[in-house]
Design a protein around this motif. Sequence first.
Motif, PDB file in Angstrom:
ATOM      1  N   TYR A 147      15.483   5.481  -6.590  1.00  0.00           N
ATOM      2  CA  TYR A 147      14.837   6.795  -6.698  1.00  0.00           C
ATOM      3  C   TYR A 147      13.466   6.748  -6.043  1.00  0.00           C
ATOM      4  N   ARG A 148      13.255   7.679  -5.127  1.00  0.00           N
ATOM      5  CA  ARG A 148      11.995   7.661  -4.397  1.00  0.00           C
ATOM      6  C   ARG A 148      11.072   8.800  -4.763  1.00  0.00           C
ATOM      7  N   GLY A 149      11.613   9.893  -5.197  1.00  0.00           N
ATOM      8  CA  GLY A 149      10.775  11.075  -5.402  1.00  0.00           C
ATOM      9  C   GLY A 149      10.510  11.759  -4.078  1.00  0.00           C
ATOM     10  N   GLN A 150       9.954  12.939  -4.154  1.00  0.00           N
ATOM     11  CA  GLN A 150       9.729  13.725  -2.945  1.00  0.00           C
ATOM     12  C   GLN A 150       8.891  12.957  -1.939  1.00  0.00           C
ATOM     13  N   SER A 151       9.437  12.758  -0.755  1.00  0.00           N
ATOM     14  CA  SER A 151       8.794  12.050   0.360  1.00  0.00           C
ATOM     15  C   SER A 151       8.140  10.749  -0.078  1.00  0.00           C
ATOM     16  N   GLY A 152       8.770  10.093  -1.052  1.00  0.00           N
ATOM     17  CA  GLY A 152       8.335   8.745  -1.381  1.00  0.00           C
ATOM     18  C   GLY A 152       7.210   8.649  -2.389  1.00  0.00           C
ATOM     19  N   ALA A 153       6.800   9.776  -2.964  1.00  0.00           N
ATOM     20  CA  ALA A 153       5.878   9.660  -4.089  1.00  0.00           C
ATOM     21  C   ALA A 153       6.708   9.181  -5.278  1.00  0.00           C
TER      22      ALA A 153
ATOM     23  N   GLY B  51       0.830  -1.198   0.000  1.00  0.00           N
ATOM     24  CA  GLY B  51       0.000   0.000   0.000  1.00  0.00           C
ATOM     25  C   GLY B  51       0.862   1.244   0.000  1.00  0.00           C
ATOM     26  N   MET B  52       0.276   2.383   0.264  1.00  0.00           N
ATOM     27  CA  MET B  52       1.026   3.630   0.221  1.00  0.00           C
ATOM     28  C   MET B  52       1.780   3.866   1.524  1.00  0.00           C
ATOM     29  N   VAL B  53       2.990   4.393   1.387  1.00  0.00           N
ATOM     30  CA  VAL B  53       3.888   4.513   2.534  1.00  0.00           C
ATOM     31  C   VAL B  53       4.499   5.905   2.559  1.00  0.00           C
ATOM     32  N   ASP B  54       4.656   6.458   3.732  1.00  0.00           N
ATOM     33  CA  ASP B  54       5.463   7.673   3.894  1.00  0.00           C
ATOM     34  C   ASP B  54       6.841   7.235   4.359  1.00  0.00           C
ATOM     35  N   THR B  55       7.808   7.238   3.419  1.00  0.00           N
ATOM     36  CA  THR B  55       9.125   6.699   3.750  1.00  0.00           C
ATOM     37  C   THR B  55       9.862   7.566   4.762  1.00  0.00           C
ATOM     38  N   ASP B  56       9.573   8.855   4.788  1.00  0.00           N
ATOM     39  CA  ASP B  56      10.247   9.728   5.745  1.00  0.00           C
ATOM     40  C   ASP B  56       9.782   9.419   7.166  1.00  0.00           C
ATOM     41  N   ARG B  57       8.475   9.389   7.346  1.00  0.00           N
ATOM     42  CA  ARG B  57       7.930   9.127   8.682  1.00  0.00           C
ATOM     43  C   ARG B  57       7.947   7.638   9.000  1.00  0.00           C
ATOM     44  N   ARG B  58       8.278   6.823   8.059  1.00  0.00           N
ATOM     45  CA  ARG B  58       8.299   5.373   8.215  1.00  0.00           C
ATOM     46  C   ARG B  58       6.939   4.875   8.729  1.00  0.00           C
ATOM     47  N   ALA B  59       5.910   5.372   8.056  1.00  0.00           N
ATOM     48  CA  ALA B  59       4.551   5.024   8.469  1.00  0.00           C
ATOM     49  C   ALA B  59       3.745   4.592   7.265  1.00  0.00           C
ATOM     50  N   VAL B  60       2.720   3.803   7.524  1.00  0.00           N
ATOM     51  CA  VAL B  60       1.792   3.411   6.476  1.00  0.00           C
ATOM     52  C   VAL B  60       0.826   4.569   6.249  1.00  0.00           C
ATOM     53  N   ILE B  61       0.609   4.923   4.998  1.00  0.00           N
ATOM     54  CA  ILE B  61      -0.389   5.938   4.710  1.00  0.00           C
ATOM     55  C   ILE B  61      -1.750   5.285   4.530  1.00  0.00           C
ATOM     56  N   ALA B  62      -1.797   4.299   3.641  1.00  0.00           N
ATOM     57  CA  ALA B  62      -3.075   3.624   3.411  1.00  0.00           C
ATOM     58  C   ALA B  62      -2.818   2.281   2.757  1.00  0.00           C
ATOM     59  N   VAL B  63      -3.535   1.278   3.211  1.00  0.00           N
ATOM     60  CA  VAL B  63      -3.495  -0.036   2.572  1.00  0.00           C
ATOM     61  C   VAL B  63      -4.912  -0.370   2.125  1.00  0.00           C
ATOM     62  N   ASN B  64      -5.019  -0.617   0.849  1.00  0.00           N
ATOM     63  CA  ASN B  64      -6.327  -0.964   0.308  1.00  0.00           C
ATOM     64  C   ASN B  64      -6.874  -2.203   1.027  1.00  0.00           C
ATOM     65  N   LEU B  65      -8.135  -2.217   1.348  1.00  0.00           N
ATOM     66  CA  LEU B  65      -8.807  -3.353   1.985  1.00  0.00           C
ATOM     67  C   LEU B  65      -8.435  -3.532   3.450  1.00  0.00           C
ATOM     68  N   ALA B  66      -7.547  -2.680   3.979  1.00  0.00           N
ATOM     69  CA  ALA B  66      -7.206  -2.794   5.399  1.00  0.00           C
ATOM     70  C   ALA B  66      -7.087  -1.407   6.005  1.00  0.00           C
TER      71      ALA B  66
END
Lengths: 417, 417
Positions: free
Chosen positions: A258-264, A178-193
């Motif tokens: 390559y991660r892009g800005q804040s993991g996008a 799912g989507m992750v914020d690599t800087d904060r090392r946190a999950v942003i959103a996981v589909n279905l969960a």
Amino acid sequence: MERETSAQRWSMDEEDAASDLKTVSPGRSLLSSAMVGSANRGRVLQTLFDLGPTSRAELARLAGVNRTTISGIVQPLLDQQVLVEGKPIRPSESGGKPARPLWFSPEARPICGMLLMPDAVHTCLVTLAGTISAEESEPFPVERPRIADVERAIELCTARTLAAARREPLGIGVAVGGMVDTDRRAVIAVNLAPVLNGFELGDMLTRRFGLPALLDHHPRALLVGDRWFGKGRGLQTFAAVYTGEVLGGALYLGGHLYRGQSGAGGELGHTFVQVDGDICSCGRRGCWETIATLGWLRRQAREIGIDAPDDIHSRRLVELARDGAPGAEDLLDRYARNVAVGIANLQQTVAPNFYVLHGDVVGGGEIMAKAIARHVRALVPSRSGGEISFAIGETEDRAALLGAAGLVLSELLQFPL
Amino acid sequence: MERETSAQRWSMDEEDAASDLKTVSPGRSLLSSAMVGSANRGRVLQTLFDLGPTSRAELARLAGVNRTTISGIVQPLLDQQVLVEGKPIRPSESGGKPARPLWFSPEARPICGMLLMPDAVHTCLVTLAGTISAEESEPFPVERPRIADVERAIELCTARTLAAARREPLGIGVAVGGMVDTDRRAVIAVNLAPVLNGFELGDMLTRRFGLPALLDHHPRALLVGDRWFGKGRGLQTFAAVYTGEVLGGALYLGGHLYRGQSGAGGELGHTFVQVDGDICSCGRRGCWETIATLGWLRRQAREIGIDAPDDIHSRRLVELARDGAPGAEDLLDRYARNVAVGIANLQQTVAPNFYVLHGDVVGGGEIMAKAIARHVRALVPSRSGGEISFAIGETEDRAALLGAAGLVLSELLQFPL
DNA sequence: AATGTTTGTGCGAGCCTCATACTAACAAGT
DNA sequence: ACTTGTTAGTATGAGGCTCGCACAAACATT
């Protein structure tokens, strides 16, 4: 398992406990001698990964440096049991002292890899040589799981795996579906969960187990897995593309993930290939995801009357085409072309020239890969920019776990200059 | 103009003639102390570019290094007249010795910028502070030009510009309005000027004028121009997008100009946004170029009955919309959306988050830029990845010439680690 | 047994940054 | 006028790192 004082890099002295994964960030400042040391150590280890067991003299030749330099770098790593000397290899016919190849010691500290999916967590240990051990998994409650339940499952699973480690792991790498914020090392959103949304897993793991923890999303993990343990080994620039229920991608550019800005970045599934086309799960129209996922394949399979269209996937499609099922060959071709469209766009944009395919298409094997490759080449204007090549990634779970471990390796080997 | 023995980097000693632009390529080998020196010198100069005139103490603070280090780096540059000390600036109210800001000397060696178009060549000198002088241009023969004619025109133009230089330029940077092989420093193909195909301009310039010469295609030059002299100043990651008769783009990623394998990459014009859409000049269907260039705009203008549809461009379109011409506002919006589609795809793929717009849309000013920005934001799924920003580039010729010079700067400042 | 070749290891030199101490130049308060 | 406090820039020695050179060890060939 003996727990050392703190997570460490492969530093000269075991006591150098301050050089944690997190504390290293010279960022865009100037270089110092100490950083040269770290960077060069990282590069030597990288070349070792890329080449397999190699002698000091060979490493020196390849890197274009003095043999004494390599010796100086390598000796502390031998002392720390990160590396070991292999059996002497017979010299060439011109004679000479036999070389002692260096390789990663089985006693070296392992890496903990974790795969976080909507319904379960998987963990394992990965040695620096790329072998997986101590695999564990733990399902999440099916009915309305609470975050506490999920945390407990993750802790349990991780603890079981870590208990099998003979030395403290270098860190925990997590591939998140799912989507992750690599800087904060946190999950942003996981589909279905949705229970996982906003879950600060990285901090939790570091707090609970005293290890550096890195999160990234699934396709990016696959990429670094390929880079260190798979088909991308030794490459400076390539891309990984994941297809299945969703689409994703990741880029390794100029020797760096390559991660892009804040993991996008790498959100290839929602690039437009058909402006005002079919509606996508994201609410927009004409995303690549609308034409190159299993959802599209199922719809088409139903339309042309293929058996059990809801269970269609690349492997079955290839089999059906081989057995001459009506419409199957054509559908395979169209599916391959749809996947190729997005890859062609990526090629035109960043030109990595090499692609490792993951996910559903892996099941389709060489036939699927060749079909995709053919379409990509047809869709990209010919140019001097070299040949475009393709490789098939590891099977699903193995790729993800190696990739998760690869996240930690990338951080350790890539001293940020 | 006094010609020195050979082109030089900003090396410690003027005698260090061997360190040519071309000979510097430590590639992916290890770091040495000497390279640390070059790299740090480059970084100090970069920060100077990014911040404007700055004192040693300030530079040291920003880079997080010792003041003595900066002094050591900067002193040779002062001796070589690359830098000069400015007037002391009054200390803050807390007192202290006045700081002496450092800036690029007008006596510093300039850069020769060249713009190679299908019908003519333009050259100029650019100081490190970004001022343009000694502009020259020379048309190519209109009727069936031969390569010798073109060569003569380029030589003439360059010689006139170089004659105006008081010190030997650091190099010649060339922005080519066509496809370029950056490794071979040759033109691959220029639309409408087949005489240039395969022209090894880089070697020619080096042979003729004894200066390092770098070629790159037009959008990439614009990008580096923005990076050193324009709206991209100081940024680590951003993109430039050129629209007009054709479409092009370039990427600055993680502090480096990104070229892709042998200079492919950034060919955004021929990414698919409309599979099986309108036919494109490249022979494929549905390229971005088919919906976001002046050709599309002209066709639409004719269709809705706008005056002189063949002379339509962003500036006139904005004026027409302002004056309430029927259909103009709608057309402007659709044009902006078409441009936005490709930018949205780029954002999803590499997420640079910042875009400098060049070419036709510059004429449309703030109104055009805002319209594009609005559409991009609507087309990109919202995410934590930070805000997406836009800037308008310099006017056409100025941007290209600064960009050409920027190519040389990028090479000088970016010591390849 | 002698010669040539290759591997790996001391040792001093050179380059770079760093910490410390010192001088120069200003403002503000007595 | 004089002292105190603050900041900028410089001199000096220490420590890290790589490099070149010389040397011992271990092999093949003659």
